[in-house]
Design a protein around this motif. Structure first.
Motif, short mmCIF file in Angstrom:
data_model
loop_
_atom_site.label_atom_id
_atom_site.label_comp_id
_atom_site.label_asym_id
_atom_site.label_seq_id
_atom_site.Cartn_x
_atom_site.Cartn_y
_atom_site.Cartn_z
N GLU A 169 0.81 -1.22 0.00
CA GLU A 169 0.00 0.00 0.00
C GLU A 169 0.85 1.28 0.00
OE1 GLU A 169 -2.25 0.01 3.59
OE2 GLU A 169 -0.49 -0.21 4.87
N ALA A 170 2.19 1.13 0.02
CA ALA A 170 3.08 2.28 0.17
C ALA A 170 2.93 3.29 -0.96
CB ALA A 170 4.53 1.80 0.26
N LEU A 171 2.79 2.82 -2.21
CA LEU A 171 2.72 3.74 -3.34
C LEU A 171 1.45 4.59 -3.28
CD1 LEU A 171 4.60 4.30 -5.72
CD2 LEU A 171 3.14 2.87 -7.15
N ASP A 172 0.34 3.98 -2.89
CA ASP A 172 -0.92 4.73 -2.77
C ASP A 172 -0.83 5.78 -1.67
OD1 ASP A 172 -2.02 3.25 -4.80
OD2 ASP A 172 -3.01 1.81 -3.46
N ILE A 173 -0.25 5.40 -0.55
CA ILE A 173 -0.13 6.33 0.59
C ILE A 173 0.80 7.49 0.24
CG2 ILE A 173 0.68 6.57 2.97
CD1 ILE A 173 -0.18 3.62 3.38
N ALA A 174 1.94 7.18 -0.40
CA ALA A 174 2.89 8.22 -0.78
C ALA A 174 2.23 9.20 -1.76
CB ALA A 174 4.13 7.60 -1.42
N TYR A 175 1.47 8.67 -2.72
CA TYR A 175 0.78 9.50 -3.70
C TYR A 175 -0.22 10.44 -3.01
CZ TYR A 175 -2.49 10.70 -7.45
OH TYR A 175 -3.31 11.37 -8.33
N SER A 176 -0.96 9.91 -2.07
CA SER A 176 -1.98 10.69 -1.37
C SER A 176 -1.35 11.75 -0.48
CB SER A 176 -2.87 9.76 -0.53
OG SER A 176 -3.46 8.77 -1.34
N GLY A 210 0.25 3.75 -11.47
CA GLY A 210 -1.06 3.22 -11.09
C GLY A 210 -1.51 3.50 -9.68
N ALA A 211 -0.89 4.41 -8.98
CA ALA A 211 -1.29 4.69 -7.60
C ALA A 211 -2.67 5.34 -7.55
CB ALA A 211 -0.26 5.60 -6.93
N ARG A 212 -3.39 5.09 -6.45
CA ARG A 212 -4.70 5.68 -6.24
C ARG A 212 -4.73 6.40 -4.89
NH1 ARG A 212 -8.90 0.86 -8.13
NH2 ARG A 212 -8.12 0.68 -10.30
N LYS A 213 -5.60 7.38 -4.80
CA LYS A 213 -5.70 8.13 -3.55
C LYS A 213 -6.41 7.31 -2.50
CE LYS A 213 -5.27 13.06 -4.44
NZ LYS A 213 -5.87 14.39 -4.21
N VAL A 214 -5.92 7.45 -1.27
CA VAL A 214 -6.56 6.80 -0.13
C VAL A 214 -6.89 7.88 0.90
CG1 VAL A 214 -5.38 4.61 -0.48
CG2 VAL A 214 -4.31 6.35 0.95
#
Length: 686
Positions: A419-426, A447-451
Motif C-alpha cells: 500500500e506504500a505507493l498509494d499512501i505516498a501519492y496521497s 497506477g497509484a490511487r488516492k486513499v
C-alpha cells in the motif's frame, strides 16, 4: 474609491509634494501617491465626501493640468512666442526705432503675464503648502527683472531697462522644461505603456461579432481576438489560430514563441504575427501584467534614502538662495552704489540656483532604471536596493529550483509494503514542493490511487505528516552516488518505501556563477542536500565555497553569520522556502515559478530566471552611478554657478547676466535628463 489621474506640469519633487499636501488636506481623501516622473497622481478617497471633479479642480488650482489626452501644442506656441519676443527685444536694443522701448515693454509684459503665469501659480500654491520650489525662484527672478526695467523706463530709479532679461529667462526655463518633459516621455515610454494597459480596449467575440470592451470588464470564459501588433492584455489559452508571440517585455527573451490552440499566453505579451482567439482565464486584476504593474507602482512610490536626502536639501536650499540673493543685492549697492549691477547680480543668483537638476537627479534615474530592467526581464521591487548593488561582495545561491531545473525525477525506488505507493501519492498531494510533485507524478504513472488519510499537514522543509505516517528526507550510508535526494515513507518510524531522485542543473548555471565571480563577488552555494551532492554541484559550477545539509530555519543564521564576518551578502532563492534567509540578506533575488509572482519575496524578481542575475548587477551599478553623477553635477553646478552669478569674479571680467544664468539653469536640468537617458541606450553588459 481609487483613481489614477494623468497630470501635466510637474517638474520636480517639490511639485509632487505640493499636490500631495494639498490633496491630503481635503476631507474624504484617505491616501495620495504622486509620481512626477510618470506624471501621475493616485488618490484613494471617500466618494461620499469628495468627488473626482473636486480632486481634479484642486490639482488645477495649484497650477497643473489634469489631462484626458496628451497635449502640448499650447506650450509649444507659448514657448515660440516668448522666444521670438526675446529676440525682437534684443534687436530693438541694438537697432533703436521710434517708441522702441515701449514695444520692448509691451512684449516683455505679455511674456511676463502669459509665460510667467504658470510660475506664479506654482510659487503661490507651493508656498501656501509650506514648500519652497523652483517656481519661487523663477517668479522672484523674472518679476525682479521686469519691475526694475519698468521703474527705470518710468524714471523712478536711475539706470537702463533690460526687458530682454525676463523674457529670455521665461523662454529658457520653459524651454528647458519642454525638452526635459519630452526626454522623460521618451525614457519612460515602456513603463507608461505597461502602467496604462489597464485602460485599453480589446475586441471580444459575442455571438460571432466583435465588440470593444475595456480590459477591466473582461470575464473568465470570454474570447478575445488579437491581431499582429496587439498587446495581449489578459492571461488566457489560445482556442483558435496560430501566431508568434513576443514575451520580451516580461522576460527579456527576444525570440517570439509560436502559440497554437491549447497553449497558454501571458498578459503583457505582444502578438507579432498571426491571428489568435484567446479564452480569458482570469480577470485583469489577477493577470500576470496586473501583478507586475502593482509591484512596479509600489516600487515607484518608495524613495531611496539618497532621494529623501536630496528632497530635503532641495527644499531648504531654495530658502538659502533667497537669503544669498538679498545679501548679494545689498552688498553690491553698498560697494558700488549701482542699483543696476546689484539687481543684475542678485537676479542671476536667484535664477542659476534653481534646484531642478538636484530634484530630478535621483527619481528620474530610478524610474528609467526600473523601466530598463523590466524590459530585460528584471523586476526591481525596491528602488532602495539600487543603492546596495555596489556594496555587495558575496552572493549566496540556493540550489534547488534556482541553479537546478527543480524538476526532480524518481530514478529508482524500493517498496516494502503493497500500500506504500498509494499512501505516498496521497500524502504528497498536500505539498507543492518539486520533490513532492516528482513522487506524486511517478506514483500516478505507476497506477497509484488516492486513499483517505487524516490529520495531514505539510511540515515546511521537512515533508508531509498524516497521523502515523510521515514522508520526508531519508538518510542512509548506502545511498548511490548518482542520487541527489532520497525520500522515505514511514509509519511510526518504520520505512515502508524509499524514493531516490535526481535533478538537472540549469544550462545557464555555470555561466551565471562565472559572471558573478568576474564581478568580484565571492560565490557560495547553500543547500539542504547531503554533503556529497552539494559538493558535486559546487565543483561542477565553480563555486568558491559551499554549505550542505542546512535546514530551512538554519539558512537565515548562515546569512547572518556571513554578515557578522563583514560581508555584504546577496542571496538568490526561489522566494518561498528561502523567505527568512532572503529577508536577512542585504540584497535578495527571487526566481519565480510559473506565472504566480505574488508569493515571491525579495528586492528583485528575476522574471526570466537566474540567467539575468549578472545583468541585474551591472544595471544596478550603472543606475547607482548615474544617480551619483547627476547629484555631483547638480551640486558642482551650484557650487561654481552661485559665486560667479553673485559677481565674485567680476573684477576678472567673469560674470553672468540673468538671462545667461537662466540658460545655464535650463541646460543643467536637460543635461541630467540626457545623462540618465544614456541608461536606456547602453546594454546590460556595459
Amino acid at each position: 474609491m481609487r483613481r489614477t489621474l494623468k497630470v501635466e506640469g510637474m517638474t520636480c519633487v517639490n511639485c509632487a509634494r505640493t499636490i500631495e499636501i494639498a490633496l491630503k488636506r481635503k476631507e474624504g481623501v484617505r491616501d495620495v501617491e504622486v509620481s512626477f516622473e510618470l506624471g501621475r497622481v493616485k488618490v484613494d478617497f471617500d466618494e461620499n465626501k469628495v468627488s473626482e471633479e473636486d480632486i481634479a479642480r484642486t490639482i488645477e488650482e495649484l497650477g497643473y493640468r489634469v489631462l484626458e489626452e496628451e497635449g502640448g501644442k499650447a506650450e509649444s506656441y507659448l514657448l515660440l512666442f516668448s522666444g521670438l519676443s526675446a529676440l525682437l527685444i534684443t534687436a530693438l536694443m541694438f537697432y533703436p526705432v521710434p517708441y522702441g522701448l515701449y514695444v520692448q515693454f509691451l512684449l516683455s509684459t505679455l511674456v511676463q503675464v502669459f509665460g510667467g503665469w504658470k510660475f506664479y501659480k506654482g510659487a503661490y500654491n507651493s508656498l501656501r503648502n509650506g514648500v519652497a520650489g523652483m517656481d519661487v525662484l523663477v517668479s522672484l527672478g523674472t518679476t525682479g527683472a521686469y519691475v526694475y526695467s519698468l521703474l527705470t523706463l518710468l524714471g523712478f530709479i536711475p539706470g537702463s531697462p533690460f526687458f530682454e532679461t525676463n523674457t529670455f529667462l521665461i523662454t529658457f526655463v520653459r524651454g528647458g522644461r519642454f525638452i526635459e518633459e519630452r526626454a522623460k516621455k521618451r525614457a519612460l515610454r515602456l513603463l507608461k505603456s505597461m502602467l496604462t494597459a489597464q485602460h485599453s480596449e480589446v475586441s471580444v467575440l459575442e455571438d460571432g461579432n466583435e465588440v470593444r470592451k475595456n480590459v477591466r470588464e473582461l470575464m473568465r470564459g470570454e474570447v478575445i481576438v488579437c491581431r499582429p501588433g496587439d498587446l495581449i492584455p489578459i492571461d488566457g489559452v489560445v482556442v483558435k489560430g496560430r501566431g508568434y508571440v513576443s514575451e520580451a517585455v516580461l522576460t527579456g527573451e527576444p525570440e517570439p514563441i509560436l502559440k497554437e490552440p491549447g497553449d497558454r499566453v501571458i498578459s503583457g505579451s505582444i502578438l507579432e504575427d498571426g491571428l489568435l482567439e484567446i479564452r480569458v482565464e482570469a480577470s485583469y486584476e489577477s493577470s500576470y501584467l496586473s501583478k507586475i504593474n502593482r509591484m512596479v507602482e509600489s516600487a515607484l512610490s518608495e524613495k531611496p534614502r539618497i532621494q529623501r536626502i536630496a528632497d530635503t536639501v532641495s527644499h531648504y536650499f531654495v530658502q538659502a538662495v533667497v537669503v544669498v540673493s538679498a545679501a548679494t543685492f545689498f552688498l553690491w549697492v553698498k560697494l558700488t552704489g549701482s542699483m543696476e549691477m546689484a539687481v543684475q547680480f542678485s537676479l542671476a543668483v536667484l535664477v542659476i540656483s534653481c534646484p531642478c537638476a538636484m530634484g530630478i537627479a535621483t527619481p528620474l534615474a530610478v524610474v528609467v532604471g526600473i523601466s530598463k530592467a523590466l524590459s530585460r526581464g528584471i523586476l526591481i521591487k525596491k528602488p532602495s536596493s539600487l543603492e546596495v548593488f555596489p556594496l555587495i561582495n558575496a552572493i549566496v545561491f540556493d540550489k534547488t529550483g534556482t541553479l537546478t531545473e527543480g524538476r526532480f525525477q524518481v530514478v529508482r525506488y524500493e517498496l516494502r509494503s503493497s500500500e506504500a505507493l498509494d499512501i505516498a501519492y496521497s500524502m504528497e498531494s498536500f505539498s507543492n514542493h518539486p520533490i513532492a510533485k516528482a513522487i506524486r507524478d511517478f506514483a500516478k504513472k505507476n497506477g497509484a490511487r488516492k486513499v483517505e488519510l487524516v490529520g495531514c499537514r505539510e511540515v515546511l522543509g521537512r515533508g508531509v505528516e498524516c497521523g502515523e505516517y510521515f514522508i520526508g528526507e531519508y538518510e542512509d550510508e548506502n545511498i548511490p552516488e548518482d542520487v541527489w535526494k532520497a525520500v522515505a515513507l514511514r509509519r511510526n518510524g518504520e520505512v515502508l518505501a524509499v524514493f531516490y531522485l535526481k535533478d538537472t542543473l540549469r544550462q545557464e548555471a555555470k555561466f551565471v556563477v562565472s559572471e558573478m565571480k568576474k564581478l568580484g563577488l565571492t560565490t557560495i552555494l547553500l543547500s539542504g542536500d547531503r554533503t556529497e551532492t552539494t559538493k558535486f554541484v559546487a565543483k561542477e559550477l565553480g563555486f568558491d565555497s559551499f554549505f550542505a545539509e542546512v535546514k530551512p530555519e538554519e539558512k537565515k543564521e548562515m546569512i547572518k553569520g556571513l554578515q557578522e564576518e563583514g560581508l555584504r551578502v546577496a542571496m538568490v532563492g526561489d522566494g518561498v522556502n528561502d523567505a527568512p534567509a532572503l529577508a536577512q540578506s542585504d540584497l535578495s533575488f527571487a526566481v519565480p515559478h510559473g506565472v504566480d509572482i505574488t508569493k515571491q519575496v525579495g528586492d528583485v524578481v528575476l522574471l526570466s530566471g537566474v540567467a539575468k542575475l549578472p545583468e541585474s548587477f551591472r544595471l544596478g551599478k550603472k543606475v547607482n552611478s548615474k544617480i551619483k553623477q547627476n547629484l555631483v553635477w547638480a551640486f558642482l553646478y551650484n557650487v561654481v554657478g552661485i559665486p560667479v552669478a553673485a559677481g565674485l569674479f567680476y573684477k576678472y571680467g567673469v560674470y553672468l547676466k540673468p538671462e545667461l544664468a537662466g540658460l545655464l539653469m535650463a541646460l543643467s536640468s536637460v543635461s541630467v535628463v540626457a545623462n540618465t537617458i544614456l541608461l536606456q541606450a547602453g546594454s546590460g553588459r556595459d
